[in-house]
Enzyme design. Structure first.
Site, PDB file in Angstrom:
ATOM      1  N   ASP A  55       0.815  -1.221   0.000  1.00 11.60           N
ATOM      2  CA  ASP A  55       0.000   0.000   0.000  1.00 11.60           C
ATOM      3  C   ASP A  55       0.846   1.268   0.000  1.00 11.60           C
ATOM      4  O   ASP A  55       2.006   1.267   0.434  1.00 11.60           O
ATOM      5  CB  ASP A  55      -0.908   0.033   1.235  1.00 11.60           C
ATOM      6  CG  ASP A  55      -2.118  -0.864   1.070  1.00 11.60           C
ATOM      7  OD1 ASP A  55      -2.168  -1.599   0.073  1.00 11.60           O
ATOM      8  OD2 ASP A  55      -3.004  -0.843   1.946  1.00 11.60           O
ATOM      9  N   ASP A  56       0.214   2.330  -0.482  1.00  8.47           N
ATOM     10  CA  ASP A  56       0.668   3.722  -0.321  1.00  8.47           C
ATOM     11  C   ASP A  56       1.767   4.166  -1.275  1.00  8.47           C
ATOM     12  O   ASP A  56       2.221   5.304  -1.194  1.00  8.47           O
ATOM     13  CB  ASP A  56       1.140   4.003   1.121  1.00  8.47           C
ATOM     14  CG  ASP A  56       0.047   3.799   2.136  1.00  8.47           C
ATOM     15  OD1 ASP A  56      -1.128   3.792   1.733  1.00  8.47           O
ATOM     16  OD2 ASP A  56       0.363   3.632   3.331  1.00  8.47           O
ATOM     17  N   HIS A  94      -5.624   3.056  -4.890  1.00  2.12           N
ATOM     18  CA  HIS A  94      -5.673   3.360  -3.452  1.00  2.12           C
ATOM     19  C   HIS A  94      -6.109   4.812  -3.261  1.00  2.12           C
ATOM     20  O   HIS A  94      -5.679   5.486  -2.329  1.00  2.12           O
ATOM     21  CB  HIS A  94      -4.293   3.123  -2.842  1.00  2.12           C
ATOM     22  CG  HIS A  94      -4.310   2.873  -1.358  1.00  2.12           C
ATOM     23  ND1 HIS A  94      -5.220   2.057  -0.730  1.00  2.12           N
ATOM     24  CD2 HIS A  94      -3.487   3.334  -0.367  1.00  2.12           C
ATOM     25  CE1 HIS A  94      -4.980   2.019   0.565  1.00  2.12           C
ATOM     26  NE2 HIS A  94      -3.936   2.794   0.807  1.00  2.12           N
ATOM     27  N   HIS A 111      -5.405   9.675  -1.014  1.00  2.00           N
ATOM     28  CA  HIS A 111      -5.393   8.896   0.231  1.00  2.00           C
ATOM     29  C   HIS A 111      -6.346   9.483   1.272  1.00  2.00           C
ATOM     30  O   HIS A 111      -5.973   9.785   2.394  1.00  2.00           O
ATOM     31  CB  HIS A 111      -3.978   8.806   0.807  1.00  2.00           C
ATOM     32  CG  HIS A 111      -3.783   7.604   1.707  1.00  2.00           C
ATOM     33  ND1 HIS A 111      -4.071   7.630   3.048  1.00  2.00           N
ATOM     34  CD2 HIS A 111      -3.342   6.346   1.430  1.00  2.00           C
ATOM     35  CE1 HIS A 111      -3.801   6.450   3.585  1.00  2.00           C
ATOM     36  NE2 HIS A 111      -3.360   5.647   2.616  1.00  2.00           N
ATOM     37  N   HIS A 126       3.921  -2.523   3.195  1.00  4.54           N
ATOM     38  CA  HIS A 126       3.925  -1.144   2.686  1.00  4.54           C
ATOM     39  C   HIS A 126       5.250  -0.865   1.978  1.00  4.54           C
ATOM     40  O   HIS A 126       6.317  -1.261   2.481  1.00  4.54           O
ATOM     41  CB  HIS A 126       3.743  -0.123   3.823  1.00  4.54           C
ATOM     42  CG  HIS A 126       2.398  -0.185   4.471  1.00  4.54           C
ATOM     43  ND1 HIS A 126       2.091  -1.108   5.445  1.00  4.54           N
ATOM     44  CD2 HIS A 126       1.270   0.551   4.271  1.00  4.54           C
ATOM     45  CE1 HIS A 126       0.839  -0.931   5.835  1.00  4.54           C
ATOM     46  NE2 HIS A 126       0.310   0.061   5.141  1.00  4.54           N
TER      47      HIS A 126
END
Length: 808
Positions: free
Chosen positions: A104-105, A155, A159, A256
């Site tokens: 993620d991210d 995603h 965010h 991550h």
């Protein structure tokens, strides 16, 4: 004089002046538009960069907890993959002994490429849920990701917690991320993971409508059932332990590759992969897991893992460790074909809901052909971006690249401008104080007192409102003078008014309209004395102005003297602003330049010259609009010294409207650029004549052109920071700069013995007047760069500046 009347029915042909004015007006409009476009471009770049960094339209709200009674039980107990089946949520699980590595991210310039290297070295794929704003900033990492065989999902773009957002904002977050993926890697995707999501049992009444909306749009929502907790940085051993599924279950595991320090993740990830392989686990992507599950169902090997949860089982492949089922290829010889490959998992309903969602671009529901490769199955959620989506995506990435390059450059420019502005203030204060102390010593003298007569030249063009005040002030001079009024083709009877005054020592010279430089040259040629004083037709002198102005000529090195010009009509807002500028800017500057022996301009309102020096350098030139700057630089290059006499005061009528002010300053700034360019060779002059080129030219360029052109950056960044970053901190910084300017202005007023009450207008001056001056200078720069030319312009006069008695 006989006036010729044009014949009826025929239009009078425009004069040369009218034609030039019309041409100049026609040229200005495009340049104004260009200046506004540059300003709009700067604003757009800043807003785009701020949006990407979460400063513009940022929403930091994150919902902690909420009720979940409206969420179906089968959803809470299912997952971690929710495909879209006919626009409804269809839960799926990960097959046994199968791991879907999700990240993620990202992407992140430091960690993403290292994670990709680890995955490549260990021959395993991953599924990366990307933040759109980061995709636009680091598109190469995304392209590498896709080319390497990994799968990507959305995603959101910024965010944000979608449970707080409107339907329009949710779709905008999706669409913008799809465009970013299209621009970076030429694909769109059907995979989605909401920020701040975790296991499926965390879905609540606020987030459930979001996932229902995702299904209607054709997205597969991906949760996790195993969290490595690497974001907590608990240590490598803890990350590996936490990420390990229990009882040989399949799992969607969260790591991550961005969002903080991921050094522990980089160490733990390869160890974790090796450990799981040793236990017989295989690694695949979300689409690979869905394909593997469908293959199991088709061969009757699905078992009943989904029973009791209401989800369609894709539980396991009995020979999960074999060549057919144990790898990402598992069952692909048949598994990707019999059931159409991605008809369900890649979503047959691929998002035609709003025409921009993933399935629309690649013919959703077409399946994977027999014999499809593992890569195509593991990236079945990808759709090839085409048409408008592709080009808009590339344009977005290009715009972000421009912003990414521009903002650091602008920030560096801001630092340079800030240092230059503060350095200028410090230099002015120090040198102005030194100048004041030197020139106001009781024993200071230029030499023997100058008592011989001098000639005062007054160029006049349609000055009937002011000329009588000007002549009356000169008549009261305590120094012997002759007054030469050069009427430059006035049509309002200016020359007649002067002659009607019948003053013995006043001569009137009439000429056809040829401009101010020609009028001054005419006066110099007809002057009777070796020192000539030049002034404007709207200016008035104090009785001892001429006497004080000519005293520096006792020094044989001095070729010209600049006087102290004062704004006479200072009781209006515009007049007060100009008064502050004259005292603080012009006069403090002249003290500094005088001490450095590189005075750039003798004001047209009040200046004195040796007649021989003026003739020696060729007189007042018509090459530029700033004849006063031109002649001053020419005097320097001729080896003459130019000084400032602060006690010789002249009162001038400043423009009374914004339009006239713009016109005047536009001519000044453009003319200054012309003069600097004309005398650019002074940079290579040697000896005393080259001092202006070595010292004055760089200072004028830096302080009067470059710094003011980029000074708006300070205001633009301040406004931006106030709106989108930290209002109070930004306001405090702006007030601190204002205080510094007030201190400088107060000191300048003290040196000139001016009343401080006008400084009350300074905050408003900084908000309005200064911005206008910046725009004027930018406009002038554009005119200079585009090769435009202007003529000398006449401002409307009111004659309100009379004798200086009582003016303060």
């Amino acid at each position: 004089m006989t006036k010729t009347t044009p014949s009826r029915g025929r239009r009078r042909a425009p004069s040369r002046m009218e034609r030039a004015a019309g041409k100049a007006a026609a040229l200005q409009k495009p340049r104004v538009i260009l200046a506004l476009l540059l300003l709009l471009g700067l604003t757009s770049v800043m807003l785009l960069d701020g949006y990407l960094r979460g400063e513009v339209f940022s929403d930091q709200r994150v919902r902690d907890s909420a009720a979940y009674d409206e969420v179906p039980k089968k959803i809470l107990e299912a997952g971690p993959i929710f495909t879209a089946s006919n626009g409804t949520v269809d839960p799926k699980s990960v097959p046994k002994k199968t791991i879907v590595l999700t990240f993620d991210d990202g992407p992140n310039p430091t960690y993403t490429e290292k994670v990709l290297k680890i995955l490549q070295d260990n021959d395993v794929p991953g599924t990366f849920f990307l933040v759109g704003s980061m995709v636009t900033r680091y598109p190469d990492a995304v392209k590498d990701m896709v080319d390497q065989g990994n799968e990507v999902g959305i995603h959101t773009f910024t965010h944000v917690d979608l449970s707080y957002q409107s339907t329009a904002r949710v779709e905008r977050e999706l669409n913008q991320t799809q465009l970013a993926l299209a621009g970076a890697a030429g694909i769109t995707t059907t995979l989605f993971r909401a920020p701040y999501s975790a296991e499926a049992d965390a879905i609540d009444n606020y987030s459930w409508p979001v996932y229902q909306r995702m299904a209607k749009l054709g997205y597969t929502s991906v949760f996790i059932d195993t969290d490595s907790d690497d974001w907590k940085q608990p240590g490598v051993a803890s990350i590996i332990k936490t990420a390990t599924p229990k009882k040989n279950k399949g799992a969607s595991v969260l790591f991550h590759d961005a969002g903080g320090d991921r050094d522990q993740t980089l160490v733990a990830l390869p160890k974790y992969i090796k450990k799981m392989k040793a236990k017989g686990y295989t690694f695949t992507t979300v689409s690979g897991a869905l394909a593997k599950g469908r293959a199991s169902s088709a061969t009757g090997g699905a078992g009943g893992a989904g029973a009791g949860t209401g989800q369609q089982p894709i539980d396991q492949t009995e020979n999960g460790g074999t060549a057919n089922g144990g790898t990402a290829n598992g069952g692909t010889a048949n598994g990707g074909t019999a059931n159409g490959g991605t008809a369900n998992g890649g979503t047959a309903n691929g998002g035609a809901a709003n025409g921009r969602q993933p399935g629309a671009a690649a013919g959703a529901g077409t399946g994977t052909a027999a014999g499809a490769t593992a890569t195509s199955i593991e990236q079945a959620a990808h759709r090839k971006a085409t048409g408008t989506t592709l080009y808009e995506g590339k344009a977005l990435v290009a715009a972000v690249a421009l912003a990414e390059w521009s903002m650091p450059a602008l920030a560096s420019g801001l630092v340079v401008v800030g240092v230059a502005v503060m350095g200028r203030f410090a230099m002015m204060l120090v040198l102005a104080r030194t100048h004041y102390r030197q020139r106001n010593k009781r024993r200071f003298s230029w030499g023997p007192e100058i008592t011989r007569p001098v000639s005062v030249i007054v160029p006049a063009y349609n000055e009937k409102e002011c000329i009588e005040n000007t002549i009356n002030s000169l008549v009261q001079s305590t120094h012997p003078i002759e007054i030469i009024v050069v009427d430059d083709g006035s049509t309002d009877g200016t020359a007649d008014l002067v002659e009607a005054m019948r003053i013995p020592n006043v001569r009137v010279l009439r000429q056809e309209n040829a401009g101010k430089p020609a009028a001054l040259n005419n006066g110099v040629r007809n002057a009777s004395y070796d020192i000539v004083v030049m002034m404007d037709g709207d200016t008035v002198f104090e009785p001892d102005t001429v006497r004080r102005l000519v005293q520096p000529f006792a020094n044989d090195e001095v070729g010209a003297v600049a006087g102290n010009a004062k704004v006479g009509n200072r009781d209006t807002v515009i007049g007060a602003w100009q008064h502050i500028e004259y005292v603080m800017g012009f006069n403090l500057d002249r003290r500094m330049y005088d001490l450095l022996r590189c005075m750039p301009t003798i004001p047209g309102a009040i200046g004195a010259f040796r007649r021989e020096a003026v003739l020696e350098v060729g007189g007042m030139s018509e090459d530029t609009l700033a004849e006063d700057t031109d002649i001053t630089i020419a005097m320097h290059r001729g080896g003459w010294r130019v000084v400032y006499e602060e006690h010789a005061r002249a009162w001038t009528e400043a423009p009374g409207s914004l339009k006239q002010l713009w016109s005047q300053r536009y001519r000044w700034s453009y003319g200054t650029m012309q003069a600097l360019w004309k005398h650019r060779k002074s940079l290579t002059d040697r000896g005393p004549s080259g001092r202006f080129g070595r010292v004055g030219m760089p200072l004028v360029v830096i302080f009067q052109i470059v710094t003011p052109v980029f000074a708006p950056l300070i205001d633009v960044f301040t406004v931006y920071s106030m709106i989108f970053v930290d209002f109070w901190a930004s306001l405090l910084a702006w007030l601190a700069v204002l205080v510094v300017q007030l201190v400088c202005a107060a000191y300048a007023f003290r040196l000139d013995r001016e009343k401080y009450r006008y400084l009350l207008m300074m905050p408003l001056q900084q908000l309005a007047y200064r911005q206008m001056m910046y725009l004027v200078l930018i406009h002038s720069c554009i005119t200079a760069l585009t090769g435009g030319r202007l003529r000398w312009q006449k401002l409307k006069r009111t004659g309100e500046v009379g004798t200086p008695a009582g003016v303060s």
